[in-house]
Design an enzyme around this catalytic site. Structure first.
Site, PDB file in Angstrom:
ATOM      1  N   HIS A  10       1.483 -11.124   0.362  1.00  0.00           N
ATOM      2  CA  HIS A  10       0.743 -11.377   1.473  1.00  0.00           C
ATOM      3  C   HIS A  10       0.628 -12.909   1.538  1.00  0.00           C
ATOM      4  CE1 HIS A  10      -2.988 -12.023  -0.220  1.00  0.00           C
ATOM      5  NE2 HIS A  10      -2.839 -10.962  -0.664  1.00  0.00           N
ATOM      6  N   ARG A  61      -3.602  -6.828   4.323  1.00  0.00           N
ATOM      7  CA  ARG A  61      -2.988  -8.014   4.360  1.00  0.00           C
ATOM      8  C   ARG A  61      -1.638  -7.572   3.851  1.00  0.00           C
ATOM      9  NH1 ARG A  61      -6.964  -7.033   0.340  1.00  0.00           N
ATOM     10  NH2 ARG A  61      -6.517  -7.982  -1.901  1.00  0.00           N
ATOM     11  N   GLU A  88      -3.799  -4.613  -4.753  1.00  0.00           N
ATOM     12  CA  GLU A  88      -4.215  -5.591  -5.591  1.00  0.00           C
ATOM     13  C   GLU A  88      -4.850  -5.177  -6.779  1.00  0.00           C
ATOM     14  OE1 GLU A  88      -3.749  -7.884  -7.238  1.00  0.00           O
ATOM     15  OE2 GLU A  88      -4.438  -9.637  -6.383  1.00  0.00           O
ATOM     16  N   HIS A 183       0.604  -8.076  -3.868  1.00  0.00           N
ATOM     17  CA  HIS A 183      -0.447  -9.114  -4.072  1.00  0.00           C
ATOM     18  C   HIS A 183      -0.319  -9.923  -5.186  1.00  0.00           C
ATOM     19  CE1 HIS A 183      -3.146  -6.676  -1.211  1.00  0.00           C
ATOM     20  NE2 HIS A 183      -1.855  -5.698  -1.709  1.00  0.00           N
TER      21      HIS A 183
END
Ligand code: DG2
Length: 249
Positions: A10, A61, A88, A183
């Site tokens: 992202h 995100r 993440e 991520h």
């Protein structure tokens, strides 16, 4: 024929900008991050790398990055699949903490062990913390023993791989161009797996925000170019340095 895999971390989030450990905290993209995501989409279009399907985490995100990139590439209509397995790494008790303050308090060795070691997780988060995901509806389906309170990269590899084999590989086997928007650390876990990196080697791996990374895979799902190819190698190199130096500002 095996399809093409495109990995995209992202764009810069509000907490990347503020230099805070994020993990599973669901923060939005910064304005710069939105621009990075759109630029990532333009790079896809310029390289004729048009995704047929996209996979994201459950965090906005990554979701927004995929949307902005796909909008820019005129592919907003493709199917999107989401999984917590692409989230993440859970950053445990570090979630919400300032990276520079953490470095100053614990020293470089401990700080880098928490950020980059393969097998040492940060201390678990207190379920009562404002940065805990206990009670977050999107994870309600996960049995408590599966819901992490902290994770090291080895833990991420273990929870990410079933999604790789069950969801992403079938799309690649169908010959599709597959976008995975995720991520820094969930992509480190995937790249480690793809490139067959050792536990020591992956310590030095950093993924830049917003620059698509292309992997062409052979029939055994091994990269034909080890390490893949960034669509903008110069921007990737600069962004990798920025990730490395986080905490030092
Ligand atoms: C960052 C990675 O994750 O941080 O959780 O703070 O990619 O979701 O912004 P992302 C975080 P580092 O491991 O690079 O410190």
């Amino acid at each position: 024929m095996t399809g093409t895999l495109v990995l995209l971390r992202h764009g810069e989030s509000e907490w990347n900008k503020a230099n805070l450990f994020t993990g599973w905290v669901d923060v939005p993209l910064s304005e710069k991050g939105r621009a990075e995501a759109a630029r990532g989409g333009r790079l896809l279009a310029e390289h004729g790398l048009l995704p047929d399907v996209s996979h994201t985490s459950l965090l906005r995100r990554a979701i927004m990055t995929a949307e902005l990139a796909l909008h820019e590439a005129d592919r907003q209509w493709i199917p999107v699949k989401r999984s917590w397995r692409l989230n993440e790494r859970h950053y445990g008790a570090l979630q919400g903490k300032d990276k520079a303050a953490t470095l100053a308090e614990y020293g470089e060795e401990q700080f880098m062990t928490w950020r980059r070691s393969y097998g040492t997780p940060p201390p678990p988060i207190d379920p009562a913390s404002e940065f805990s995901q206990d009670g977050d509806a999107r994870y309600a389906f996960l049995p408590p023993e599966v819901r992490p309170a902290t994770e090291c990269l080895a833990d991420v590899v273990v929870r990410m791989l079933p999604y790789w084999y069950d969801a992403i590989v079938p799309d690649l086997r169908a010959g599709q161009t597959v976008l995975v928007a995720a991520h820094g650390n969930s992509l480190r876990a995937l790249v480690k797996h793809l490139d067959g990196m050792g536990e020591d080697e992956v310590v030095g791996l950093n993924i830049p925000t917003g620059v698509p990374l292309r992997y062409d895979l052979d029939d055994d799902l091994r990269p034909t170019t080890p390490g893949g190819q960034y669509l903008d190698p110069e921007a990737a190199a600069a962004a990798i340095e920025a990730v490395k130096n986080q905490g030092k500002k």
